[in-house]
Structure formats: C-alpha cells, structure tokens
Write an enzyme that holds these catalytic residues in place. Structure first.
Site, PDB file in Angstrom:
ATOM      1  N   ILE A 154       0.949  -1.076  -0.071  1.00 44.01           N
ATOM      2  CA  ILE A 154       0.078  -0.055   0.138  1.00 44.01           C
ATOM      3  C   ILE A 154       0.964   1.233  -0.149  1.00 44.01           C
ATOM      4  O   ILE A 154       0.765   2.284  -0.659  1.00 44.01           O
ATOM      5  CB  ILE A 154      -0.867  -0.100   0.973  1.00 44.01           C
ATOM      6  CG1 ILE A 154      -2.088  -1.273   0.996  1.00 44.01           C
ATOM      7  CG2 ILE A 154      -1.564   1.304   1.489  1.00 44.01           C
ATOM      8  CD1 ILE A 154      -2.926  -1.421   2.178  1.00 44.01           C
ATOM      9  N   ASP A 173      11.255   3.184   5.986  1.00 48.65           N
ATOM     10  CA  ASP A 173      10.775   1.555   6.143  1.00 48.65           C
ATOM     11  C   ASP A 173      12.155   1.051   6.426  1.00 48.65           C
ATOM     12  O   ASP A 173      13.274   1.178   6.051  1.00 48.65           O
ATOM     13  CB  ASP A 173      10.386   1.123   4.651  1.00 48.65           C
ATOM     14  CG  ASP A 173       9.650  -0.230   5.144  1.00 48.65           C
ATOM     15  OD1 ASP A 173      10.108  -1.216   5.426  1.00 48.65           O
ATOM     16  OD2 ASP A 173       8.417  -0.320   4.761  1.00 48.65           O
ATOM     17  N   PRO A 204       2.485  -1.684   9.479  1.00 44.36           N
ATOM     18  CA  PRO A 204       1.774  -2.855   9.877  1.00 44.36           C
ATOM     19  C   PRO A 204       1.442  -2.447  11.365  1.00 44.36           C
ATOM     20  O   PRO A 204       2.098  -1.971  12.155  1.00 44.36           O
ATOM     21  CB  PRO A 204       2.527  -3.957   9.740  1.00 44.36           C
ATOM     22  CG  PRO A 204       3.897  -3.253   9.756  1.00 44.36           C
ATOM     23  CD  PRO A 204       4.106  -2.074   9.176  1.00 44.36           C
ATOM     24  N   ASN A 209       4.922  -1.145  16.968  1.00 48.89           N
ATOM     25  CA  ASN A 209       4.532  -0.212  16.136  1.00 48.89           C
ATOM     26  C   ASN A 209       3.391   0.552  16.980  1.00 48.89           C
ATOM     27  O   ASN A 209       3.055   1.633  16.527  1.00 48.89           O
ATOM     28  CB  ASN A 209       3.965  -0.261  14.805  1.00 48.89           C
ATOM     29  CG  ASN A 209       5.130  -0.863  13.938  1.00 48.89           C
ATOM     30  OD1 ASN A 209       6.544  -0.468  13.991  1.00 48.89           O
ATOM     31  ND2 ASN A 209       4.842  -1.423  12.761  1.00 48.89           N
ATOM     32  N   ARG A 232      -3.500   1.580  10.639  1.00 51.31           N
ATOM     33  CA  ARG A 232      -3.852   0.966  12.237  1.00 51.31           C
ATOM     34  C   ARG A 232      -4.104   1.963  13.261  1.00 51.31           C
ATOM     35  O   ARG A 232      -3.143   2.930  13.118  1.00 51.31           O
ATOM     36  CB  ARG A 232      -3.012  -0.022  12.444  1.00 51.31           C
ATOM     37  CG  ARG A 232      -2.968  -1.284  11.816  1.00 51.31           C
ATOM     38  CD  ARG A 232      -4.281  -2.133  11.926  1.00 51.31           C
ATOM     39  NE  ARG A 232      -3.912  -3.221  10.815  1.00 51.31           N
ATOM     40  CZ  ARG A 232      -4.638  -3.427   9.813  1.00 51.31           C
ATOM     41  NH1 ARG A 232      -5.151  -2.406   9.284  1.00 51.31           N
ATOM     42  NH2 ARG A 232      -4.602  -4.607   9.087  1.00 51.31           N
ATOM     43  N   ASP A 256      -8.516   7.191   8.967  1.00 54.25           N
ATOM     44  CA  ASP A 256      -9.656   6.266   8.623  1.00 54.25           C
ATOM     45  C   ASP A 256      -9.781   5.407   9.606  1.00 54.25           C
ATOM     46  O   ASP A 256     -10.750   4.568   9.782  1.00 54.25           O
ATOM     47  CB  ASP A 256      -9.331   5.751   7.259  1.00 54.25           C
ATOM     48  CG  ASP A 256     -10.520   4.779   6.661  1.00 54.25           C
ATOM     49  OD1 ASP A 256     -11.559   4.955   6.797  1.00 54.25           O
ATOM     50  OD2 ASP A 256     -10.115   3.521   6.683  1.00 54.25           O
ATOM     51  N   GLU A 261     -11.753   1.358  18.409  1.00 52.18           N
ATOM     52  CA  GLU A 261     -12.725   1.542  17.777  1.00 52.18           C
ATOM     53  C   GLU A 261     -13.620   0.103  17.409  1.00 52.18           C
ATOM     54  O   GLU A 261     -14.543   0.060  16.394  1.00 52.18           O
ATOM     55  CB  GLU A 261     -12.228   2.145  16.105  1.00 52.18           C
ATOM     56  CG  GLU A 261     -11.331   1.048  15.341  1.00 52.18           C
ATOM     57  CD  GLU A 261     -10.779   1.625  14.130  1.00 52.18           C
ATOM     58  OE1 GLU A 261     -11.118   2.889  13.709  1.00 52.18           O
ATOM     59  OE2 GLU A 261      -9.961   0.922  13.499  1.00 52.18           O
ATOM     60  N   HIS A 293     -13.124   3.561   9.173  1.00 53.20           N
ATOM     61  CA  HIS A 293     -12.325   2.606   8.824  1.00 53.20           C
ATOM     62  C   HIS A 293     -12.915   1.866   7.416  1.00 53.20           C
ATOM     63  O   HIS A 293     -13.278   0.687   7.551  1.00 53.20           O
ATOM     64  CB  HIS A 293     -12.306   1.367   9.944  1.00 53.20           C
ATOM     65  CG  HIS A 293     -11.306   0.703   9.841  1.00 53.20           C
ATOM     66  ND1 HIS A 293     -10.629   0.132  10.836  1.00 53.20           N
ATOM     67  CD2 HIS A 293     -10.713   0.108   8.778  1.00 53.20           C
ATOM     68  CE1 HIS A 293      -9.379  -0.613  10.765  1.00 53.20           C
ATOM     69  NE2 HIS A 293      -9.322  -0.489   9.466  1.00 53.20           N
TER      70      HIS A 293
END
Length: 328
Positions: A154, A173, A204, A209, A232, A256, A261, A293
């Site tokens: 993505i 990254d 991810p 993270n 996320r 998003d 949630e 989401h």
C-alpha cells in the site's frame, strides 16, 4: 468444503460469496452476527470459519474447535484480532485476505487532499451558507513534501501515485523497496519528521509499532504538519494527537482508523451514546477528519477479500499450501 461466515454483509459480501461458492464448488452458511460464545452453535456442521475484524481470543477459538471447525480465515489483511498462536496449538490453520493496494492507497491520498484543502471546514460552513474565504486557505499538495512511513504494497502504491502530483517524497521503512527508491528518498524518521509538510502512515499493526507516533514524534515534526492514517489506529497515541492539534503543532489530521474502534465499525450506532471520548474530541475539531475505517471499501477489494479467504480455506481443507496463510 462447508464454510460458515460470520459478520457477513448481505448487501455486498453475500453476492461475492455465493458466486465463489458456485465457481469453486463449496457449501456455505452465514450470519450477519459477530461470533460470540452465545452463537458458536451456528457453525455446527461446518468445517471452515470465515470472519472479519471481530476479536477471536483463546476461549472463542476453543469453542469453535469443539464445534468441529478445523481452520479459519479473516476477510482482512490485518489479523491481530486473532490469537494466532492459540489457533495453531489447536491445530487450526489461519489465513488473512490481502486485496489490491490501490483502494486504500487512493483513499489515503484523498484524505491527504481533503486535509490540505480544509474540506471538512468548507463543508460545515457551506451548510451554514457561509461562502466567505476567511480561514479557508489551503495548501497545494504539489508544493508539499510528503513523508510516507511504511512502503509495503500500500505504501509503495501511495508513493507511485503521489509522484504524479509532483510533490517531493520522503520514505521510511526498515526494509527499503528499490522500486520506491526510484521515486522517493529513503531517510531516517527524524529527517522525515523534520522535513515533511504531510505524513501518511502505512506501517503494519505490530506490537512494536504501537504509538510510534507519540508526543516525542510530534515534537520533531514541522509546526502545522498534516497527519494521515489509513493503516492502524494503534500507530498514533490519540491523547498526544489531541494535544498536538490543540497546540497547533498538527495543522490537520485525516484518520480512517483510530484507537478503541472495535465496537464501532461496521455497525449502525447512530442512536447510541458512544462511550468513546477520544473519537468525540477528534470529531469536534474543524481540522480533523475521522472516517469509519473504510479505506478498503471498493467493489474490487471486497470481492478480493471474499475470494482470497475462500480460496485459502479450500487449500486448508485439501491440505495444500496457500500464500495467504498466517504464520504464528
């Protein structure tokens, strides 16, 4: 194979599942209910389980195992809602369902554009018949430096598509992508924070993270930075974000996904008093967009989620390998 699907949406997923069943040759049952200890018996007589983002802790996995379920697949890329290690202890194989990256990538870019051009404020004021320009000055994405954190499928697509806007692109990254490096400059996080006008997250949902964007991270960013999160919710410390918005350190945010949630999406809670103060605070800001989401929600992605989860369960049933299997 006999597959039972929970939390299946009749208005979109069911049609794709029915088409896959006829094409691939399996039987299926379904319910719109989320799986729980109270409705495990609905899956009685079925071999394979298909779920979505609902939590699958050890006790629920035990109950399905006792009911005769052999394996399970989630109709999502993420699988942190499943106790994968316990599933494998029970002898159950687990799969996720990757889908084309363009849907989420383009949604993230849309959120970025909306945030930079203050679309939430514009929409609110337009409803009040305020057609003035005061306070509505936006920033052109083409003159911005955009930082992309996470360059998997993505994130790499975001970079490729943003390149067409002419903006300067930075990327971070732990495992740089050579193709991304042709369009963006890989830098360390501190450099990305310091030089980016906007930052979009595509990392991810790994434990390490959690809250990678916290108060310390915000303090290193440009004042007035735009933050986009279509990855996320747990990547951002919500309280730190609220404080950064209130102080003006964050000039805009488009989210998003947010923390806590799980009991909201994808349910109609329009008549409920929601016990989610973080969401209420974020929604109150004129410069913060919170969408439910749904970055993935395109016809192409929903079909892929159904097809890939079904094909993975078929492979499990046959004792075959599948690229969608989640390793514990």
């Amino acid at each position: 194979m006999k597959l039972f699907a929970y939390a299946l949406r009749e208005y979109d997923e069911l049609g794709y599942l029915d088409a896959c069943a006829h094409e691939m040759g399996f039987e299926y049952g379904w319910t719109s209910e989320y799986p729980s200890l109270q409705n495990v018996s609905l899956a009685s007589g079925y071999d394979e389980l298909c779920i979505i983002t609902n939590p699958m802790p050890a006790d629920l996995l035990d109950a399905f195992h006792e009911e005769g379920i052999k394996n399970l697949a989630t109709r999502t890329i993420g699988y942190e809602h499943i106790d994968v290690a316990h599933a494998y202890e029970l002898g159950m194989r687990v799969a996720n369902a990757p889908y084309p990256p363009e849907g989420v990538a383009n949604y993230a870019i849309m959120l970025l554009l909306m945030a930079q051009r203050k679309v939430k404020l514009l929409s609110r004021q337009s409803l009040a018949q305020d057609f003035g320009l005061h306070g509505k000055l936006g920033k052109d994405i083409s003159t911005s430096t955009v930082g992309v954190i996470g360059t998997g499928r993505i994130g790499a697509t975001v970079v490729r598509h943003l390149a067409g806007f002419g903006c300067r692109l930075l990327a971070y990254d732990p495992y740089p992508n050579p193709e991304v490096a042709k369009l963006a400059t890989y830098v360390d996080l501190d450099t990305l924070y310091a030089e980016s006008d906007a930052i979009t997250l595509h990392a991810p949902g790994l434990p390490e993270n959690r809250h990678m964007i916290d108060a310390a991270a915000f303090s290193k960013m440009k004042r007035g930075v735009t933050i986009v999160n279509a990855a996320r919710g747990m990547l951002i410390d919500t309280q730190a974000l609220v404080e950064a918005v209130e102080s003006g350190q964050v000039g805009a945010a488009a989210l998003d996904t947010i923390e806590h949630e799980e009991d909201l999406y994808y349910l109609d809670r329009s008549r409920d008093v929601l016990p989610n103060r973080d969401r209420s605070v974020l929604m109150a800001f004129p410069n913060v967009i919170v969408s439910p989401h749904m970055a993935f929600y395109t016809a192409e992605d929903v079909e892929a989620m159904i097809r890939n989860s079904a094909s993975a369960l078929l492979a499990f049933e046959r004792g075959e390998k599948t690229p969608f299997e989640v390793r514990h």
